[in-house]
Design a protein around this motif. Structure first.
Motif, short mmCIF file in Angstrom:
data_model
loop_
_atom_site.label_atom_id
_atom_site.label_comp_id
_atom_site.label_asym_id
_atom_site.label_seq_id
_atom_site.Cartn_x
_atom_site.Cartn_y
_atom_site.Cartn_z
N HIS A 146 0.66 -1.31 0.01
CA HIS A 146 -0.47 0.51 0.51
C HIS A 146 1.11 1.12 -0.31
O HIS A 146 2.06 1.47 0.53
N GLU A 148 0.60 5.60 0.10
CA GLU A 148 -0.93 7.05 1.08
C GLU A 148 -0.58 7.74 -0.57
O GLU A 148 0.83 8.65 -0.84
N ARG A 151 1.19 11.62 -0.13
CA ARG A 151 2.71 11.45 0.39
C ARG A 151 3.79 11.02 -1.36
O ARG A 151 4.89 11.40 -1.55
N ARG A 232 -2.06 4.85 7.87
CA ARG A 232 -1.05 6.24 7.81
C ARG A 232 0.04 6.75 9.17
O ARG A 232 -0.19 6.06 9.35
#
Length: 338
Positions: A146, A148, A151, A232
Protein backbone atom coordinates in the motif's frame (compact mmCIF):
# COMPACT_ATOMS: atom_id res chain seq x y z
CA UNK A 1 0.18 -9.15 -27.81
CA UNK A 2 0.36 -7.77 -31.35
CA UNK A 3 2.83 -5.44 -33.01
CA UNK A 4 2.15 -2.60 -35.38
CA UNK A 5 3.82 0.62 -36.49
CA UNK A 6 4.65 3.07 -33.73
CA UNK A 7 3.28 6.58 -33.23
CA UNK A 8 5.87 8.16 -30.98
CA UNK A 9 9.37 8.22 -32.35
CA UNK A 10 11.55 10.86 -30.67
CA UNK A 11 8.85 13.50 -30.54
CA UNK A 12 8.24 15.35 -27.27
CA UNK A 13 5.62 13.78 -25.07
CA UNK A 14 3.04 15.83 -23.17
CA UNK A 15 0.83 14.21 -20.54
CA UNK A 16 -2.32 15.96 -19.34
CA UNK A 17 -3.28 15.13 -15.77
CA UNK A 18 -0.78 14.65 -12.91
CA UNK A 19 -2.80 12.14 -10.91
CA UNK A 20 -1.64 8.57 -10.59
CA UNK A 21 -2.29 7.63 -14.24
CA UNK A 22 -0.51 10.64 -15.69
CA UNK A 23 2.36 10.56 -13.20
CA UNK A 24 3.29 7.01 -14.14
CA UNK A 25 3.02 7.76 -17.86
CA UNK A 26 5.35 10.74 -17.44
CA UNK A 27 7.84 8.82 -15.32
CA UNK A 28 8.22 5.84 -17.64
CA UNK A 29 8.43 7.98 -20.77
CA UNK A 30 11.05 10.20 -19.12
CA UNK A 31 13.00 7.12 -18.02
CA UNK A 32 12.93 5.95 -21.67
CA UNK A 33 14.64 9.17 -22.78
CA UNK A 34 11.69 11.15 -24.10
CA UNK A 35 11.34 14.88 -23.58
CA UNK A 36 8.37 14.86 -21.20
CA UNK A 37 6.11 17.57 -19.82
CA UNK A 38 3.37 16.72 -17.33
CA UNK A 39 0.53 19.26 -17.18
CA UNK A 40 -1.87 19.57 -14.24
CA UNK A 41 -4.77 22.03 -14.09
CA UNK A 42 -4.70 22.32 -10.29
CA UNK A 43 -1.86 23.12 -7.91
CA UNK A 44 0.58 20.67 -6.32
CA UNK A 45 -1.96 19.64 -3.66
CA UNK A 46 -4.03 17.96 -6.42
CA UNK A 47 -7.27 18.69 -4.60
CA UNK A 48 -9.15 18.35 -7.92
CA UNK A 49 -7.67 14.92 -8.63
CA UNK A 50 -9.39 11.64 -7.82
CA UNK A 51 -6.00 10.40 -6.65
CA UNK A 52 -6.13 12.81 -3.70
CA UNK A 53 -8.99 10.78 -2.19
CA UNK A 54 -7.73 7.30 -3.06
CA UNK A 55 -6.87 4.46 -0.71
CA UNK A 56 -3.61 3.54 -2.43
CA UNK A 57 -3.87 -0.21 -1.92
CA UNK A 58 -1.67 -2.40 -4.13
CA UNK A 59 -3.75 -5.53 -3.74
CA UNK A 60 -4.15 -7.54 -6.97
CA UNK A 61 -5.14 -10.73 -5.16
CA UNK A 62 -7.78 -9.11 -2.96
CA UNK A 63 -9.20 -7.15 -5.90
CA UNK A 64 -9.64 -10.37 -7.90
CA UNK A 65 -12.68 -11.14 -5.72
CA UNK A 66 -14.82 -8.79 -7.81
CA UNK A 67 -12.59 -7.78 -10.73
CA UNK A 68 -11.85 -9.23 -14.14
CA UNK A 69 -8.62 -11.24 -14.60
CA UNK A 70 -7.05 -8.39 -16.57
CA UNK A 71 -7.01 -6.27 -13.40
CA UNK A 72 -5.06 -8.95 -11.55
CA UNK A 73 -2.63 -9.27 -14.46
CA UNK A 74 -2.02 -5.53 -14.64
CA UNK A 75 -1.84 -5.29 -10.86
CA UNK A 76 0.77 -8.01 -10.53
CA UNK A 77 2.87 -6.38 -13.25
CA UNK A 78 2.55 -3.04 -11.48
CA UNK A 79 3.92 -4.38 -8.19
CA UNK A 80 7.31 -4.89 -9.82
CA UNK A 81 7.29 -1.33 -11.16
CA UNK A 82 6.43 0.10 -7.75
CA UNK A 83 9.32 -1.86 -6.25
CA UNK A 84 11.70 -0.68 -8.96
CA UNK A 85 10.82 3.02 -8.92
CA UNK A 86 9.95 3.45 -5.24
CA UNK A 87 11.78 0.69 -3.36
CA UNK A 88 10.68 2.18 -0.06
CA UNK A 89 7.06 1.23 -0.85
CA UNK A 90 5.74 -0.89 2.05
CA UNK A 91 4.90 -4.42 1.00
CA UNK A 92 3.66 -5.71 4.34
CA UNK A 93 0.76 -7.63 2.84
CA UNK A 94 -3.00 -7.28 3.30
CA UNK A 95 -5.25 -8.84 5.91
CA UNK A 96 -8.89 -9.90 5.56
CA UNK A 97 -11.04 -10.54 8.63
CA UNK A 98 -14.71 -11.02 9.44
CA UNK A 99 -17.05 -11.26 12.38
CA UNK A 100 -18.79 -14.60 12.89
CA UNK A 101 -22.08 -13.27 11.49
CA UNK A 102 -20.34 -12.48 8.18
CA UNK A 103 -18.65 -15.84 7.81
CA UNK A 104 -20.40 -16.53 4.49
CA UNK A 105 -18.91 -13.37 2.98
CA UNK A 106 -15.49 -14.32 4.34
CA UNK A 107 -15.67 -17.82 2.86
CA UNK A 108 -16.80 -16.45 -0.50
CA UNK A 109 -13.89 -14.00 -0.51
CA UNK A 110 -11.48 -16.87 0.16
CA UNK A 111 -12.97 -18.96 -2.66
CA UNK A 112 -12.71 -16.15 -5.18
CA UNK A 113 -9.14 -15.09 -4.41
CA UNK A 114 -5.70 -16.69 -4.19
CA UNK A 115 -2.25 -15.85 -2.94
CA UNK A 116 -3.18 -15.91 0.75
CA UNK A 117 -2.22 -17.77 3.90
CA UNK A 118 -4.86 -18.80 6.41
CA UNK A 119 -4.12 -17.55 9.93
CA UNK A 120 -5.60 -18.83 13.18
CA UNK A 121 -6.24 -16.52 16.12
CA UNK A 122 -2.71 -16.88 17.53
CA UNK A 123 -1.05 -16.21 14.17
CA UNK A 124 -3.34 -13.25 13.59
CA UNK A 125 -2.39 -11.78 16.97
CA UNK A 126 1.29 -12.22 16.16
CA UNK A 127 0.87 -10.44 12.85
CA UNK A 128 -1.29 -7.61 14.23
CA UNK A 129 -1.07 -7.45 18.04
CA UNK A 130 -3.84 -4.83 18.23
CA UNK A 131 -6.29 -7.45 16.95
CA UNK A 132 -5.43 -10.05 19.59
CA UNK A 133 -8.55 -11.80 20.89
CA UNK A 134 -10.87 -10.02 18.50
CA UNK A 135 -11.03 -12.40 15.52
CA UNK A 136 -10.74 -16.16 15.23
CA UNK A 137 -8.95 -16.24 11.90
CA UNK A 138 -7.80 -14.20 8.94
CA UNK A 139 -6.60 -14.34 5.36
CA UNK A 140 -3.11 -12.91 4.90
CA UNK A 141 -1.94 -11.82 1.42
CA UNK A 142 1.80 -11.45 2.04
CA UNK A 143 2.95 -9.96 -1.28
CA UNK A 144 0.51 -7.04 -1.42
CA UNK A 145 1.37 -3.48 -0.46
CA UNK A 146 0.00 0.00 0.00
CA UNK A 147 1.02 3.61 -0.54
CA UNK A 148 -0.23 6.89 0.88
CA UNK A 149 -1.43 8.84 -2.19
CA UNK A 150 -0.84 12.31 -0.79
CA UNK A 151 2.76 11.42 0.01
CA UNK A 152 3.63 9.19 -2.92
CA UNK A 153 2.39 11.47 -5.73
CA UNK A 154 4.91 14.22 -4.85
CA UNK A 155 7.60 11.53 -4.81
CA UNK A 156 6.59 10.39 -8.30
CA UNK A 157 6.57 14.00 -9.53
CA UNK A 158 10.09 14.45 -8.14
CA UNK A 159 11.23 11.25 -9.85
CA UNK A 160 9.92 12.64 -13.14
CA UNK A 161 11.98 15.81 -12.69
CA UNK A 162 15.07 13.77 -11.75
CA UNK A 163 14.58 11.75 -14.95
CA UNK A 164 14.67 14.96 -17.00
CA UNK A 165 10.95 15.70 -17.28
CA UNK A 166 8.99 18.81 -16.36
CA UNK A 167 5.92 19.03 -14.11
CA UNK A 168 3.74 22.10 -14.65
CA UNK A 169 0.95 22.82 -12.16
CA UNK A 170 -1.88 25.29 -12.82
CA UNK A 171 -1.46 24.38 -16.50
CA UNK A 172 -4.93 23.96 -17.97
CA UNK A 173 -4.18 22.79 -21.52
CA UNK A 174 -5.85 20.69 -24.19
CA UNK A 175 -4.32 18.37 -26.76
CA UNK A 176 -4.67 21.04 -29.47
CA UNK A 177 -2.46 23.38 -27.43
CA UNK A 178 0.48 20.98 -27.46
CA UNK A 179 3.06 19.68 -29.92
CA UNK A 180 4.32 16.14 -30.28
CA UNK A 181 2.63 13.13 -28.74
CA UNK A 182 -0.13 13.90 -26.25
CA UNK A 183 -1.29 11.38 -23.62
CA UNK A 184 -4.62 12.38 -22.12
CA UNK A 185 -5.00 11.20 -18.50
CA UNK A 186 -7.71 13.65 -17.39
CA UNK A 187 -10.10 11.15 -15.85
CA UNK A 188 -13.67 12.44 -15.81
CA UNK A 189 -12.56 15.75 -17.30
CA UNK A 190 -12.09 13.82 -20.56
CA UNK A 191 -15.82 13.31 -21.02
CA UNK A 192 -15.75 15.95 -23.73
CA UNK A 193 -13.94 13.30 -25.79
CA UNK A 194 -15.03 10.14 -23.92
CA UNK A 195 -18.81 10.43 -23.34
CA UNK A 196 -19.03 6.84 -22.09
CA UNK A 197 -17.19 7.74 -18.90
CA UNK A 198 -19.13 7.97 -15.67
CA UNK A 199 -18.12 8.86 -12.15
CA UNK A 200 -18.28 6.25 -9.36
CA UNK A 201 -18.07 7.85 -5.95
CA UNK A 202 -15.67 6.52 -3.35
CA UNK A 203 -16.01 7.97 0.14
CA UNK A 204 -13.33 8.12 2.80
CA UNK A 205 -12.88 9.20 6.41
CA UNK A 206 -9.52 10.10 7.91
CA UNK A 207 -9.16 9.47 11.65
CA UNK A 208 -6.37 9.74 14.21
CA UNK A 209 -5.62 7.51 17.18
CA UNK A 210 -2.51 6.20 18.90
CA UNK A 211 -4.48 3.43 20.62
CA UNK A 212 -4.46 1.07 17.64
CA UNK A 213 -1.39 0.07 15.64
CA UNK A 214 -1.67 -1.68 12.28
CA UNK A 215 1.18 -2.52 9.91
CA UNK A 216 -0.93 -3.22 6.83
CA UNK A 217 -4.38 -2.58 5.32
CA UNK A 218 -7.14 -4.58 6.97
CA UNK A 219 -10.35 -5.48 5.14
CA UNK A 220 -13.42 -6.31 7.18
CA UNK A 221 -16.15 -8.27 5.45
CA UNK A 222 -19.38 -6.29 5.46
CA UNK A 223 -22.88 -7.08 4.16
CA UNK A 224 -22.77 -4.20 1.66
CA UNK A 225 -19.05 -3.75 1.00
CA UNK A 226 -15.76 -4.70 2.64
CA UNK A 227 -14.54 -1.91 4.89
CA UNK A 228 -10.85 -1.21 4.63
CA UNK A 229 -8.69 0.34 7.32
CA UNK A 230 -5.44 1.67 5.89
CA UNK A 231 -2.67 2.78 8.25
CA UNK A 232 -1.05 6.11 7.50
CA UNK A 233 1.89 7.92 9.05
CA UNK A 234 1.46 9.91 12.28
CA UNK A 235 -1.18 7.61 13.84
CA UNK A 236 -3.65 8.20 11.02
CA UNK A 237 -6.03 5.70 9.46
CA UNK A 238 -8.11 5.96 6.33
CA UNK A 239 -11.52 4.30 6.35
CA UNK A 240 -13.06 3.55 3.00
CA UNK A 241 -14.48 1.12 0.45
CA UNK A 242 -17.79 2.65 -0.58
CA UNK A 243 -18.51 2.44 -4.29
CA UNK A 244 -21.62 4.41 -5.17
CA UNK A 245 -23.19 5.14 -8.54
CA UNK A 246 -23.39 8.85 -7.84
CA UNK A 247 -21.53 11.92 -9.05
CA UNK A 248 -21.81 14.27 -6.11
CA UNK A 249 -18.71 14.74 -3.98
CA UNK A 250 -20.22 14.70 -0.50
CA UNK A 251 -20.21 11.93 2.10
CA UNK A 252 -23.64 10.59 3.03
CA UNK A 253 -24.70 10.19 6.65
CA UNK A 254 -25.41 6.50 6.08
CA UNK A 255 -21.95 5.88 4.63
CA UNK A 256 -20.28 7.74 7.49
CA UNK A 257 -22.22 5.78 10.09
CA UNK A 258 -21.46 2.45 8.44
CA UNK A 259 -17.76 3.18 7.99
CA UNK A 260 -17.32 4.46 11.53
CA UNK A 261 -19.42 1.66 13.01
CA UNK A 262 -17.46 -0.98 11.15
CA UNK A 263 -14.17 0.51 12.34
CA UNK A 264 -15.43 0.47 15.92
CA UNK A 265 -16.33 -3.20 15.51
CA UNK A 266 -12.73 -3.97 14.49
CA UNK A 267 -11.41 -2.36 17.67
CA UNK A 268 -13.35 -0.33 20.28
CA UNK A 269 -10.43 2.07 20.65
CA UNK A 270 -11.44 3.52 17.29
CA UNK A 271 -14.44 4.90 19.15
CA UNK A 272 -12.15 7.45 20.77
CA UNK A 273 -10.35 8.39 17.56
CA UNK A 274 -10.48 11.96 16.29
CA UNK A 275 -12.20 12.50 12.95
CA UNK A 276 -9.98 14.71 10.84
CA UNK A 277 -11.58 14.64 7.43
CA UNK A 278 -14.52 13.43 5.38
CA UNK A 279 -14.10 13.33 1.62
CA UNK A 280 -14.93 11.60 -1.63
CA UNK A 281 -13.57 11.24 -5.12
CA UNK A 282 -15.20 10.35 -8.42
CA UNK A 283 -13.47 7.43 -10.08
CA UNK A 284 -13.61 7.47 -13.89
CA UNK A 285 -15.18 4.29 -15.25
CA UNK A 286 -16.41 2.95 -18.56
CA UNK A 287 -19.57 0.81 -18.68
CA UNK A 288 -17.54 -2.40 -18.26
CA UNK A 289 -15.43 -0.93 -15.41
CA UNK A 290 -12.25 -1.83 -17.31
CA UNK A 291 -9.37 0.50 -18.25
CA UNK A 292 -8.64 1.58 -21.79
CA UNK A 293 -5.65 2.87 -23.70
CA UNK A 294 -7.18 4.44 -26.81
CA UNK A 295 -5.00 5.47 -29.74
CA UNK A 296 -7.06 8.19 -31.39
CA UNK A 297 -4.49 9.43 -33.90
CA UNK A 298 -0.76 9.51 -34.55
CA UNK A 299 -0.40 12.30 -32.02
CA UNK A 300 -2.91 11.46 -29.26
CA UNK A 301 -3.43 8.56 -26.86
CA UNK A 302 -6.06 8.49 -24.10
CA UNK A 303 -5.58 6.52 -20.90
CA UNK A 304 -8.70 6.36 -18.78
CA UNK A 305 -11.29 4.26 -16.97
CA UNK A 306 -9.05 3.09 -14.14
CA UNK A 307 -12.15 2.92 -11.90
CA UNK A 308 -11.22 1.90 -8.33
CA UNK A 309 -7.86 0.45 -9.37
CA UNK A 310 -5.83 3.54 -10.18
CA UNK A 311 -2.83 3.03 -7.91
CA UNK A 312 -2.89 -0.70 -8.55
CA UNK A 313 -2.77 -0.68 -12.35
CA UNK A 314 -1.41 2.74 -13.42
CA UNK A 315 2.23 1.55 -13.67
CA UNK A 316 1.36 -1.38 -15.95
CA UNK A 317 -0.83 0.83 -18.15
CA UNK A 318 2.06 3.26 -18.50
CA UNK A 319 4.36 0.41 -19.48
CA UNK A 320 1.83 -0.78 -22.06
CA UNK A 321 1.59 2.74 -23.52
CA UNK A 322 5.37 3.04 -23.70
CA UNK A 323 5.66 -0.40 -25.31
CA UNK A 324 3.22 0.69 -27.98
CA UNK A 325 5.02 3.95 -28.71
CA UNK A 326 8.50 2.44 -28.63
CA UNK A 327 7.92 -0.98 -30.19
CA UNK A 328 4.42 -1.03 -31.65
CA UNK A 329 3.25 -3.64 -29.15
CA UNK A 330 -0.50 -3.80 -28.61
CA UNK A 331 -2.00 -5.19 -25.41
CA UNK A 332 -5.27 -6.50 -26.80
CA UNK A 333 -7.02 -6.53 -23.43
CA UNK A 334 -6.69 -2.81 -22.80
CA UNK A 335 -5.77 -1.08 -26.09
CA UNK A 336 -8.10 0.26 -28.73
CA UNK A 337 -7.46 2.14 -31.95
CA UNK A 338 -10.13 4.73 -32.71
Amino acid sequence: MQQTTTTGGDRPVSIIGAGIAGAWQALLFARAGHTVTLHERSDADLMLSTSHWAGGMLAPYCESEISEPVISRLGLASLALWRRELPETPFNGSLVIAHARDRADYDRFARRTSGYERLDAAQLATLEPSLEGRFREGLFYPTEGHVEPRRVLPKLHQRIIEAGGRVLFNSNVTASDLDGLVIDCRGLDARDAEPELRGVKGEMILIETAEVQLARPVRLMHPRWPLYLIPRADNLFMLGATSLEAEDTGVSLRSALELLGAAYSVHPAFGEARILEFGSGLRPAYPDNLPRITVTSEREIRVNGLYRHGFLIAPALAQATLNYVAYGQIDNEVMRCA
